[in-house]
Design a protein around this motif. Structure first.
Motif, PDB file in Angstrom:
ATOM      1  N   TYR A 107      -7.852   9.442  -0.570  1.00 33.98           N
ATOM      2  CA  TYR A 107      -7.760   8.952   0.802  1.00 33.98           C
ATOM      3  C   TYR A 107      -8.609   9.818   1.717  1.00 33.98           C
ATOM      4  N   TYR A 132       3.118   9.231  17.853  1.00 38.38           N
ATOM      5  CA  TYR A 132       1.654   9.209  17.949  1.00 38.38           C
ATOM      6  C   TYR A 132       1.174   8.742  19.318  1.00 38.38           C
ATOM      7  N   TYR A 173     -12.706   8.420  16.228  1.00 33.30           N
ATOM      8  CA  TYR A 173     -14.032   8.300  15.614  1.00 33.30           C
ATOM      9  C   TYR A 173     -14.281   6.881  15.071  1.00 33.30           C
ATOM     10  N   PRO A 174     -14.279   5.857  15.927  1.00 33.20           N
ATOM     11  CA  PRO A 174     -14.451   4.489  15.402  1.00 33.20           C
ATOM     12  C   PRO A 174     -15.773   4.273  14.677  1.00 33.20           C
ATOM     13  N   LEU A 199     -13.927  13.601  21.633  1.00 31.69           N
ATOM     14  CA  LEU A 199     -14.560  12.447  21.010  1.00 31.69           C
ATOM     15  C   LEU A 199     -15.649  12.899  20.038  1.00 31.69           C
ATOM     16  N   ARG A 221       0.840  -1.205   0.000  1.00 35.40           N
ATOM     17  CA  ARG A 221       0.000   0.000   0.000  1.00 35.40           C
ATOM     18  C   ARG A 221       0.869   1.248   0.000  1.00 35.40           C
ATOM     19  N   GLU A 222       0.288   2.351  -0.421  1.00 37.77           N
ATOM     20  CA  GLU A 222       0.998   3.622  -0.348  1.00 37.77           C
ATOM     21  C   GLU A 222       0.985   4.076   1.113  1.00 37.77           C
ATOM     22  N   GLY A 223       2.155   4.255   1.688  1.00 39.63           N
ATOM     23  CA  GLY A 223       2.198   4.656   3.098  1.00 39.63           C
ATOM     24  C   GLY A 223       1.723   3.556   4.020  1.00 39.63           C
ATOM     25  N   ARG A 247      -7.036   8.535  -7.457  1.00 38.35           N
ATOM     26  CA  ARG A 247      -6.988   7.891  -6.146  1.00 38.35           C
ATOM     27  C   ARG A 247      -7.265   8.894  -5.038  1.00 38.35           C
ATOM     28  N   GLN A 260     -15.306   7.238  27.002  1.00 37.13           N
ATOM     29  CA  GLN A 260     -15.333   6.122  26.057  1.00 37.13           C
ATOM     30  C   GLN A 260     -14.645   4.921  26.684  1.00 37.13           C
ATOM     31  N   ASP A 269      -1.476   7.327  20.164  1.00 35.29           N
ATOM     32  CA  ASP A 269      -2.210   6.057  20.192  1.00 35.29           C
ATOM     33  C   ASP A 269      -1.327   4.841  20.454  1.00 35.29           C
ATOM     34  N   TYR A 310      -8.662  10.610   5.493  1.00 32.73           N
ATOM     35  CA  TYR A 310      -7.874  10.446   6.723  1.00 32.73           C
ATOM     36  C   TYR A 310      -8.748  10.796   7.915  1.00 32.73           C
ATOM     37  N   GLU A 361      -9.881   5.091  -0.285  1.00 35.44           N
ATOM     38  CA  GLU A 361      -9.899   4.270   0.921  1.00 35.44           C
ATOM     39  C   GLU A 361      -9.789   5.139   2.164  1.00 35.44           C
ATOM     40  N   VAL A 362     -10.117   4.522   3.288  1.00 37.83           N
ATOM     41  CA  VAL A 362     -10.026   5.200   4.578  1.00 37.83           C
ATOM     42  C   VAL A 362      -8.644   4.959   5.166  1.00 37.83           C
ATOM     43  N   ARG A 363      -8.049   5.971   5.733  1.00 34.44           N
ATOM     44  CA  ARG A 363      -6.838   5.818   6.537  1.00 34.44           C
ATOM     45  C   ARG A 363      -7.127   6.379   7.928  1.00 34.44           C
ATOM     46  N   VAL A 364      -6.602   5.694   8.932  1.00 33.32           N
ATOM     47  CA  VAL A 364      -6.920   6.060  10.303  1.00 33.32           C
ATOM     48  C   VAL A 364      -5.722   6.744  10.961  1.00 33.32           C
ATOM     49  N   GLY A 365      -5.977   7.888  11.567  1.00 34.39           N
ATOM     50  CA  GLY A 365      -4.937   8.628  12.288  1.00 34.39           C
ATOM     51  C   GLY A 365      -4.544   7.889  13.561  1.00 34.39           C
ATOM     52  N   ARG A 421     -16.168   3.009  10.717  1.00 39.18           N
ATOM     53  CA  ARG A 421     -16.964   1.845  10.308  1.00 39.18           C
ATOM     54  C   ARG A 421     -17.962   2.203   9.212  1.00 39.18           C
ATOM     55  N   LEU A 423       1.446   3.230   9.107  1.00 35.66           N
ATOM     56  CA  LEU A 423       0.394   3.399  10.107  1.00 35.66           C
ATOM     57  C   LEU A 423      -0.609   2.240  10.110  1.00 35.66           C
ATOM     58  N   PRO A 424      -1.064   1.786   8.933  1.00 39.67           N
ATOM     59  CA  PRO A 424      -1.943   0.609   8.951  1.00 39.67           C
ATOM     60  C   PRO A 424      -1.284  -0.605   9.618  1.00 39.67           C
ATOM     61  N   ARG A 469      -9.650  10.569  12.050  1.00 39.82           N
ATOM     62  CA  ARG A 469      -8.994  10.412  13.353  1.00 39.82           C
ATOM     63  C   ARG A 469      -9.469   9.135  14.042  1.00 39.82           C
ATOM     64  N   SER A 470      -8.561   8.545  14.804  1.00 44.28           N
ATOM     65  CA  SER A 470      -8.866   7.255  15.435  1.00 44.28           C
ATOM     66  C   SER A 470      -9.904   7.389  16.539  1.00 44.28           C
ATOM     67  N   SER A 502       1.807  11.953   7.700  1.00 41.02           N
ATOM     68  CA  SER A 502       1.222  10.840   8.438  1.00 41.02           C
ATOM     69  C   SER A 502       0.685   9.779   7.482  1.00 41.02           C
ATOM     70  N   LEU A 503       0.046  10.240   6.434  1.00 38.12           N
ATOM     71  CA  LEU A 503      -0.498   9.342   5.411  1.00 38.12           C
ATOM     72  C   LEU A 503       0.622   8.537   4.740  1.00 38.12           C
ATOM     73  N   HIS A 543      -1.295   0.010  13.425  1.00 36.93           N
ATOM     74  CA  HIS A 543      -2.641  -0.152  13.978  1.00 36.93           C
ATOM     75  C   HIS A 543      -2.989  -1.632  14.132  1.00 36.93           C
TER      76      HIS A 543
END
Lengths: 159, 508
Positions: B209, A68, B216-217, A126, A24-26, B207, A136, A70, B211, B250-254, B221, A29-30, B213-214, B269-270, A33
């Protein structure tokens, strides 16, 4: 974890996560996670493996992990309770609530109860700013929170 | 009988899942987005004779007593009447949020029946140049707060030559007091996807993306499910709605870094790097994601594009004041009686927004100030609430629009403590790249602590420091942190002087 970290099982799972995202591009982070979803933190042993796979230095990977909020370098308690500390929640008494929750749990922010059940963390927004203060825990969200509601949330999670 | 219970995170935080579960025993429950009236959540709606009636706020314990009432329409203390007739709904101009709360967010049929796809179809017929012209004509400006004209940004990317271009949606909505991005993603995600596809066609990007923030689960979804749907429907893919244009996203998560809402930090970050800020130039429009020309737009900007394309840029530009064209989703938050999202043309005064629409404070005490535009926004004192809501109008009062979130405080607010919080937040979230932000924010906290201890000589030091941060920082984090600090100091000087002796607590 440190013993399991070098097991074949650990390596297989780590390799699978890296392989899933490598093209994947970048991808970093995925990958991080997924690692944290798997082990609840980023084991230090994983960092050189990621670095080699992505053509980065260990320092670069460590730099990203530590940047980060997280990503944790050690496992949290079984449940993580996050209290929002941002302005909108402050305007509705988040500071007082935080004091009450800390006193009730006997721990400070970034600490875990001695039995390892619960970690308390601050969070900055949040997106529940019209029903603060908010909290949360896992998939559960809490609006217009007070000590009783937070304690109920904690009890229901078995934490 | 069809019943709606929102799946929005705010509704869930107030018990919507339990309410929906209890109602599912007797009704066909649809999970919609929120209408934006957060003080009424969970807001249950039922359709009788083609009209949707509202009930709220409904607690799980209320459900047993509501079942027969929902069917018959008999009187009930929680009955609100037809939802569309509520004053909050009628007074709005909902363009970007037209479908939010109305449709099932993951029903393509309902999306289309309520005007979905119209913008994209027209965009395909118009072609890239005419799309950019429509957006330019609309006067749409960056809704993240920078206010840069969207059409000009798109024109720059469209004119750049490259083998690959990108559309990046900034959904790193970290500002306290803001929840518009979250609400749109959870309530009408297909609008955002449509807007991104239009952007892709306009500038020649294949393409995209998003992005997010985490924190916001729920939004993550819903967005991921919507992208899968959009691919199945041909809105995304090798041939967008059967056209010659390809676009996928696509979605990317911070990962919990506030500074990643800054566009260059977001791009790093991306790419899988530390979220540090990049110096500009080069601008992302020419050298953005992976060094390629990239449109980085706020989520609300992109979510508004389908309406503009469907109805025309000129129609959008008819709304608003001065250089603030169109509508703005105002988020009324904090200590306010009627909090929520209210979309209106630019130009309402803060007084109208906070006291009339918002109904004053939740605590019932007098309003002291409102922070407009997130943690880096100014505290505007109640005496200045005559300011109209617009980019230049707020700037004229040493404030900023930001992401249009308004956090209301009552008279118990401690302005020095809030100023200290702004500096501390900046210190924690600074990416570390530039000295004024990295060091200045730490010194700012120390200086405010000196003031709190009664050292009046520290006040000019704080003013000087804020000036350095404002003009010397690389991005808006260090550059704007002085706004809340200086506005608190300027408008509430008494709270900064004479702090040496123990202060009486605000009368409770």
């Amino acid at each position: 974890m440190s013993h399991a970290a070098i097991s074949a099982d650990f390596s297989d799972r780590l390799d699978a996560i890296i392989a899933l995202h490598k093209e994947r591009e970048g991808p970093l982070l995925p990958i991080l996670h997924d690692i944290q979803a798997e082990w609840d933190y980023i084991p230090e042993e994983a960092q050189p493996v990621i670095a080699a796979a992505l053509g980065m230095t260990r320092a670069e990977v460590h730099g990203v992990v530590s940047f980060y909020h997280d990503f944790r370098d050690h496992p949290a308690g079984r449940h993580v309770l996050r209290l929002c500390r941002a302005e909108a929640c402050q305007s509705m008494g988040a500071d007082a609530l935080a004091d009450q929750v800390r006193a009730a749990l006997g721990i400070n922010f970034h600490e875990t109860t001695p039995d390892g059940r619960l970690t308390l963390e601050p969070v900055f927004c949040l997106g529940l700013c019209a029903c603060g203060p908010s909290a949360q825990m896992g998939d559960r969200l809490l609006g217009r929170a007070n000590l009783a509601k937070v304690q109920k949330l904690v009890a229901e999670a078995g934490a | 009988m069809r019943v709606w219970v929102p799946l929005d995170a705010a509704a869930k935080a107030l018990g919507a899942d339990e309410v929906a579960g209890a109602l599912a025993r007797d009704f066909d429950v649809t999970r919609n987005g929120t209408r934006g009236m957060i003080w009424l959540e969970p807001l249950v709606e039922v359709e009788r004779d083609g009209i949707r009636y509202g009930y709220g706020p409904v607690e799980p314990d209320d459900v047993a007593g509501l079942v027969d009432v929902l069917r018959s329409g008999a009187d009930h203390s929680l009955a609100l009447g037809p939802v569309e007739d509520l004053p909050w709904m009628k007074a709005q101009k909902r363009l970007t949020f037209a479908r939010v709360g109305v449709i099932d967010p993951l029903s393509v049929a309902e999306y289309e029946a309520q005007g979905g796809f119209a913008g994209l179809r027209r965009a395909i017929a118009l072609g890239p140049e005419a799309i950019v012209d429509e957006v330019t004509q609309s006067g749409l400006r960056g809704r993240g707060g920078a206010g840069f004209p969207t059409g000009i940004k798109w024109k720059t990317v469209a004119g750049a030559k490259a083998d690959q271009k990108y559309i990046v949606c900034n959904a790193d909505e970290g500002d306290s007091g803001s929840f518009a991005d979250r609400m749109l993603m959870e309530g009408d995600p297909l609008t955002l996807i449509e807007g991104m596809a239009i952007a892709g066609i306009a500038v020649g990007a294949t393409r995209g993306y998003c992005y997010i923030r985490s924190e916001y689960p729920d939004a993550i979804r819903v967005m991921e499910a919507a992208i899968t749907l959009a691919r199945e429907e041909g809105m995304l893919g090798a041939s967008v709605l059967g056209s010659a244009h390809a676009f996928d996203m696509e979605v990317r998560v911070g990962a919990g870094a506030y500074v990643c809402g800054e566009e260059t930090s977001l791009l790093n970050s991306l790419e899988g790097k530390r979220g540090t800020v990049r110096a500009k130039p080069p601008i992302p429009a020419l050298e953005g994601f992976l060094g390629k020309p990239t449109v980085v737009n706020n989520l609300i900007s992109l979510g508004t594009i389908p309406w503009i394309l469907a109805n025309g840029g000129a129609e959008y530009a008819k709304l608003g004041i001065g250089r603030s064209k169109g509508t703005i989703p105002i988020q009324i938050a904090g200590n306010v009686k009627h909090g929520g999202l209210f979309e209106a043309a630019f130009g309402l005064t803060l007084d109208q927004i906070i006291n009339e629409i918002g109904g004053g404070t939740a605590s019932g005490r007098p309003v002291k100030a409102a922070q407009v535009g997130g943690p880096l926004g100014a505290y505007i004192p109640a005496k200045d609430f005559d300011v109209p809501f617009g980019y230049e109008e707020l700037a004229g009062r040493e404030g900023l629009l930001g992401h249009a979130g308004i956090t209301v405080f009552d008279d118990s607010a401690d302005m020095l403590k809030l100023a200290r919080f702004a500096m501390e937040f900046c210190a924690v979230e600074s990416c570390g790249k530039c000295t004024p932000c990295r060091i200045g924010s730490v010194r700012g906290v120390e200086t405010i602590d000196r003031i709190a201890a009664g050292d009046a000589d520290a006040i000019p030091v704080l003013t000087d420091l804020c000036n350095t941060m404002k003009w010397g920082s690389l991005c808006a984090l260090g550059g704007f942190a002085p706004f809340p600090v200086m506005s608190a100091l300027t408008h509430f000087p008494d709270e900064f002087s004479g702090r040496g002796t123990p202060r009486k607590e605000a009368a409770e």
